[in-house]
Design an enzyme around this catalytic site. Structure first.
Site, short mmCIF file in Angstrom:
data_model
loop_
_atom_site.label_atom_id
_atom_site.label_comp_id
_atom_site.label_asym_id
_atom_site.label_seq_id
_atom_site.Cartn_x
_atom_site.Cartn_y
_atom_site.Cartn_z
N LEU A 76 10.95 1.79 6.90
CA LEU A 76 10.42 2.16 5.53
C LEU A 76 11.41 3.35 5.33
O LEU A 76 11.28 4.42 6.06
CB LEU A 76 9.04 2.58 6.00
CG LEU A 76 8.17 2.92 4.72
CD1 LEU A 76 7.87 1.69 4.00
CD2 LEU A 76 6.98 3.68 5.05
N LYS A 105 6.43 -1.57 2.08
CA LYS A 105 5.30 -1.05 2.67
C LYS A 105 4.07 -2.12 2.43
O LYS A 105 3.34 -2.08 1.45
CB LYS A 105 4.72 0.34 2.10
CG LYS A 105 3.90 1.26 2.96
CD LYS A 105 4.04 2.59 2.52
CE LYS A 105 3.16 3.52 3.34
NZ LYS A 105 3.28 3.57 4.92
N GLU A 132 12.59 2.84 13.71
CA GLU A 132 11.46 3.79 13.22
C GLU A 132 10.64 3.64 14.29
O GLU A 132 10.77 2.95 15.43
CB GLU A 132 11.33 3.62 11.74
CG GLU A 132 10.64 2.20 11.64
CD GLU A 132 10.26 2.08 10.12
OE1 GLU A 132 9.55 2.96 9.56
OE2 GLU A 132 10.01 0.87 9.79
N HIS A 165 -0.49 -20.94 -0.36
CA HIS A 165 0.82 -20.06 -0.16
C HIS A 165 1.14 -19.47 -1.66
O HIS A 165 1.35 -18.43 -1.84
CB HIS A 165 1.59 -20.57 0.38
CG HIS A 165 1.02 -20.69 2.16
ND1 HIS A 165 0.12 -21.42 2.67
CD2 HIS A 165 1.46 -20.11 3.15
CE1 HIS A 165 -0.04 -21.27 3.55
NE2 HIS A 165 0.69 -20.58 4.29
N TYR A 210 0.88 -1.01 -0.11
CA TYR A 210 0.05 0.15 0.08
C TYR A 210 1.07 1.35 0.00
O TYR A 210 2.21 1.06 0.00
CB TYR A 210 -1.02 -0.05 1.24
CG TYR A 210 -0.50 0.26 2.42
CD1 TYR A 210 0.34 -0.64 3.05
CD2 TYR A 210 -0.43 1.49 3.32
CE1 TYR A 210 1.26 -0.35 4.29
CE2 TYR A 210 0.12 1.83 4.45
CZ TYR A 210 0.74 1.03 5.07
OH TYR A 210 1.53 1.03 6.06
#
Ligand code: PDD
Length: 289
Positions: free
Chosen positions: A200, A144, A176, A99, A30
């Site tokens: 990220l 992400k 982070e 999977h 996303y």
């Protein structure tokens, strides 16, 4: 109005099949893109990061950047509010549960927009509190991914104690936040952890470092030890939806003076100014991209 697989509809009418691999496996990626005055902020950077995330999960990009731009423009135009945040989400599509990647399955593409509210003014004045926790996520945090269970659990630890964010430590070093990037300030130097597979690559993180470079603010990108975080003069949090926020309490103890510091004040002002030039569509802006 939202976009789902080529159709536009009110969000209440949007449905995906239960066999969507996003639902079954969290198999997707996303992006969150702020739009100010109906203009997406740093769109190329967000689309580049989307491509990096798609490559990371071996999923073909369903659109060219030009197509994404047109779709996002339509989303912005069909929603209320001058400032919006765009959420786009791509999964590996609907297939019998297995999977292994399905063959010849179209991805699911979903885009929505929500009003983008600035951080509460009182938090900018008094600062916010954060806690620390061990970073127990996977080691592809540069992707992400929509599979956010560890981030959800880590962020909830902060919410449980009325804090804004959980700051993550891996092997003794800052990575982070659960949903943000973290900077610290020591001896008037802005310090940022280096980009790696453990965090990220934040778009706001890049803006802050570019602003520091163009305004001669002393800064270093290097590994930051947990002990340096605990004894920092300032801690700053950045994200597309929270912009820049001062963290003035860490694990119940004051950070520095316990008040937002000079580095925060300077970077916050520069960031607001930078945003304003973007909104005016200043083409000569050196940071424009
Ligand atoms: N989160 N790190 C993590 C784990 C994040 O989830 C985010 C943003 C950031 C900051 O990146 P950027 O500056 O590009 O927003 C760093 C978004 C806002 C979210 O998931 O809602």
């Amino acid at each position: 109005m939202i976009y789902l697989n080529g159709k536009w509809m009110p969000i209440e009418e949007a449905c995906v099949p239960v066999l969507d691999r996003g639902f079954i496996f969290g198999d997707g990626v996303y992006e969150v893109i702020p739009a100010y005055s109906r203009k997406p902020f740093r769109l190329n950077r967000h689309l580049n990061r989307l491509q990096h995330s798609l490559d990371g999960i071996r999923l073909k990009n369903p659109f060219s950047n030009e197509e994404w731009k047109q779709l996002l423009e339509q989303v912005i135009a069909s929603n209320e509010g001058e400032d919006q945040y765009l959420y786009l989400h791509i999964t590996r599509g609907v297939a019998k549960r297995d999977h292994a990647f399905p063959l010849n399955v179209a991805p699911t593409v979903f885009i929505m927009s929500n009003p983008l509210l600035p951080p509460p003014a009182e938090l900018l004045v008094s600062g916010a509190s954060a806690i620390t926790a061990l970073d127990n996520r996977w080691i592809r945090c540069d992707v992400k991914a929509i599979s956010l269970l560890p981030n959800v659990l880590l962020r909830q630890l902060a919410v449980d104690v009325q804090s804004l964010e959980t700051i993550l430590i891996r092997d003794g070093f800052l990575t982070e936040g659960a949903a943000s990037n973290i900077f610290i300030v020591r001896n008037n130097i802005l310090l940022a952890p280096p980009k790696s597979h453990l965090m990220l690559p934040g778009i706001t993180y890049d803006v802050v470092l570019e602003l520091a470079a163009t305004h001669n603010i002393k800064h270093e990108v290097r590994e930051i030890a947990e002990s340096e975080v605990r004894t920092a003069d300032e801690i700053l949090l950045t994200s597309s939806t929270k912009e820049i926020m001062p963290i003035t309490t860490l694990d119940g103890k004051p950070v520095g003076t316990g008040q937002p510091g000079k580095m925060f004040a300077q970077l916050h002002a520069l960031y607001q100014n930078y945003k304003a030039t973007q909104m005016r569509g200043h083409v000569s802006d050196p940071l424009q991209s």
